[in-house]
Design a protein around this motif. Sequence first.
Motif, short mmCIF file in Angstrom:
data_model
loop_
_atom_site.label_atom_id
_atom_site.label_comp_id
_atom_site.label_asym_id
_atom_site.label_seq_id
_atom_site.Cartn_x
_atom_site.Cartn_y
_atom_site.Cartn_z
N LYS A 186 0.79 -1.23 0.00
CA LYS A 186 0.00 0.00 0.00
C LYS A 186 0.82 1.28 0.00
N LEU A 187 2.05 1.22 0.51
CA LEU A 187 2.91 2.40 0.53
C LEU A 187 3.98 2.29 -0.55
N PRO A 188 4.36 3.41 -1.19
CA PRO A 188 5.39 3.36 -2.23
C PRO A 188 6.69 2.70 -1.76
N ALA A 189 7.10 2.98 -0.53
CA ALA A 189 8.34 2.40 -0.02
C ALA A 189 8.23 0.88 0.12
N MET A 190 7.03 0.42 0.52
CA MET A 190 6.81 -1.03 0.64
C MET A 190 6.84 -1.70 -0.73
N ARG A 191 6.22 -1.06 -1.70
CA ARG A 191 6.21 -1.60 -3.06
C ARG A 191 7.61 -1.64 -3.65
N GLU A 192 8.36 -0.56 -3.44
CA GLU A 192 9.73 -0.49 -3.97
C GLU A 192 10.60 -1.57 -3.33
N GLY A 193 10.47 -1.73 -2.03
CA GLY A 193 11.26 -2.75 -1.34
C GLY A 193 10.92 -4.15 -1.81
N ALA A 194 9.63 -4.41 -2.02
CA ALA A 194 9.21 -5.73 -2.50
C ALA A 194 9.77 -5.98 -3.90
N GLY A 195 9.69 -4.99 -4.75
CA GLY A 195 10.16 -5.14 -6.13
C GLY A 195 11.65 -5.39 -6.23
N ARG A 196 12.43 -4.84 -5.29
CA ARG A 196 13.89 -5.01 -5.32
C ARG A 196 14.30 -6.44 -5.02
N GLN A 197 13.43 -7.25 -4.45
CA GLN A 197 13.78 -8.64 -4.14
C GLN A 197 13.89 -9.50 -5.41
N TYR A 198 13.30 -9.03 -6.50
CA TYR A 198 13.17 -9.86 -7.70
C TYR A 198 14.15 -9.43 -8.78
N PRO A 199 14.94 -10.38 -9.32
CA PRO A 199 15.92 -10.02 -10.34
C PRO A 199 15.35 -9.25 -11.52
N LEU A 200 14.14 -9.58 -11.94
CA LEU A 200 13.52 -8.84 -13.04
C LEU A 200 12.90 -7.53 -12.59
N GLY A 201 12.85 -7.31 -11.28
CA GLY A 201 12.36 -6.05 -10.74
C GLY A 201 10.85 -5.94 -10.72
N GLY A 202 10.34 -5.16 -9.77
CA GLY A 202 8.93 -4.86 -9.72
C GLY A 202 8.08 -5.99 -9.16
N VAL A 203 6.79 -5.72 -9.10
CA VAL A 203 5.80 -6.68 -8.60
C VAL A 203 4.95 -7.14 -9.77
#
Length: 243
Positions: A186-203
């Motif tokens: 729900k928060l931009p920082a949470m989304r950005e952090g989640a996306g950084r976990q994935y080699p292809l990036g993003g959710v």
Amino acid sequence: MSTIALITGASGGIGRALAQQLHAGGCRVAAVGRDAARLAEVPAALRIAADTTTPDGAALAIATCQEALGAAPTLLAHCVGSTLIAPLHRTRLEAYREVMRINLDSAVFMLQAWVGALQGAPGAAVFASSVVARIGVANHEAIAAAKGGVEALVRSAAATYAGQGLRINAVAPGMTETPMTAGMLKLPAMREGAGRQYPLGGVQTAEQVADVMAWLLGDGAARLTGQVIAVDGGFTTVRPLLK
């Protein structure tokens, strides 16, 4: 006569996206969920209110489909699921039982009802696992155990029923944009952090997961059974070069 596809958890993000794809492709979709009101907008030939976490509910879903559409579904997509993020020492018995009921019990009961209804006819099924069953992720012990059980079920059933012409596979999604994950994104920082976990990036989107599930149900995957495909942007297999 068009193919009948039964989708459980059809009011959720991935189930709804898959219903849209299969319906658009000409399948007669039987959309199953516990809440009839939430199924109202799912594109389908038939909407069935049933709790597939019980043997009676799973049997009801199959029987209702047979009666209304004239035959058992030759395609099954089991998208029922929940999550639990908590370390094991803080996981209450009730919460553990609920995770197992929703994720593993429902998969067993639906597969059992579906195989019985086909009476020896061929078909294809796809189940929803998770990346947390494929690689250790902290604070996911209960859900990892449940989804690990789903993967083991898929492999064993694929072996049992291959001679009947049944193909049984699963997908293991990473973080996906659905109503279930809305609170975690729900928060931009949470989304950005989640996306950084994935080699292809993003959710990833629910539609991207549904694409793979639809393919596994189709003729293009005619030689695949007993497989679990990780739809996770490389999370479980790739370590990108750090810059």
